[in-house]
Design a protein around this motif. Sequence first.
Motif, PDB file in Angstrom:
ATOM      1  N   HIS A  84       0.830  -1.208   0.000  1.00 45.66           N
ATOM      2  CA  HIS A  84       0.000   0.000   0.000  1.00 45.66           C
ATOM      3  C   HIS A  84       0.862   1.253   0.000  1.00 45.66           C
ATOM      4  N   LYS A  88       0.906   3.847  -3.064  1.00 46.87           N
ATOM      5  CA  LYS A  88       0.558   5.238  -2.773  1.00 46.87           C
ATOM      6  C   LYS A  88       1.638   6.189  -3.292  1.00 46.87           C
ATOM      7  N   GLU A 176      -5.513   5.040 -12.250  1.00 44.82           N
ATOM      8  CA  GLU A 176      -6.681   4.323 -11.737  1.00 44.82           C
ATOM      9  C   GLU A 176      -6.487   2.813 -11.855  1.00 44.82           C
ATOM     10  N   LYS A 179      -4.536   1.484  -9.000  1.00 50.70           N
ATOM     11  CA  LYS A 179      -5.392   1.246  -7.839  1.00 50.70           C
ATOM     12  C   LYS A 179      -6.132  -0.084  -7.971  1.00 50.70           C
TER      13      LYS A 179
END
Length: 260
Positions: A84, A88, A176, A179
């Motif tokens: 993560h 990020k 996107e 993600k």
Amino acid sequence: MTEKNIELLEAELAACRTECESLSKEMQESRKSIRKDALSNLHNARAEFNEANDIHEKADDARDACRAALCGSVIGQREPDAVHEEVKADIKLSYELKKRAYRKNSPWPAVSMYLLAVVCAVLGAIFKWFFFALTAVFATLGVLLMLNNNKRVTESHEARKRRSGILAKYKADDEETIKQREAEFLELHRRFTAAEEKERLTAEQLSAARKELESIENRTLAELDFNYGTGEAAFITRQYNEKLQHCQELEAEIEKLKNK
């Protein structure tokens, strides 16, 4: 006196034989019942062990399949927290590089300065010499602006390359999609973790079933040992053998008295 003794011994022998017959029937029934229960318990224990083994093998295969899917994903088998933080940071950097890569880098300000320098040069040649000073100023500004524009173009090109590298890392078309890759990874990791836990639990259940089977096998051997065991049938068997031996001793004594 000998006749009397023989009569008494024969009466005792008859009673002993009756007890032997009774004990023999009781012994056979007890053995039959114990054998039936022991074999039934052993069969059930083996069935439970086989079922636990089948469940564990399926859980083990499922765990391996989930691990293979996780390892085969874009991110691979890693800790979610570390992933993560990395995702990020990569998304943030990718957005920054995207702005840098697709900003407008126009040469027209430099071209405008060059045109003004040309105009000033012409005016200087026709009218006043001080226009030549402006020509130098505009030419210098043109060079500086062109150098700056070239620098910006190079930075944009490098930014596109770096962003493409980040997107390629996740096999993504845009931020996107990165993600989405993290979401896919988290789902695969969840499945693997659940499968790993199930494999661990089924391994414990299999171990318990194996110990139970070994215990029942040992107990079954003891229960079916009708001579030296500790069960009811073994106790009756020992009683029967003692009575049978006593009968044989009485028969021998009677035969001895009769032959005197």
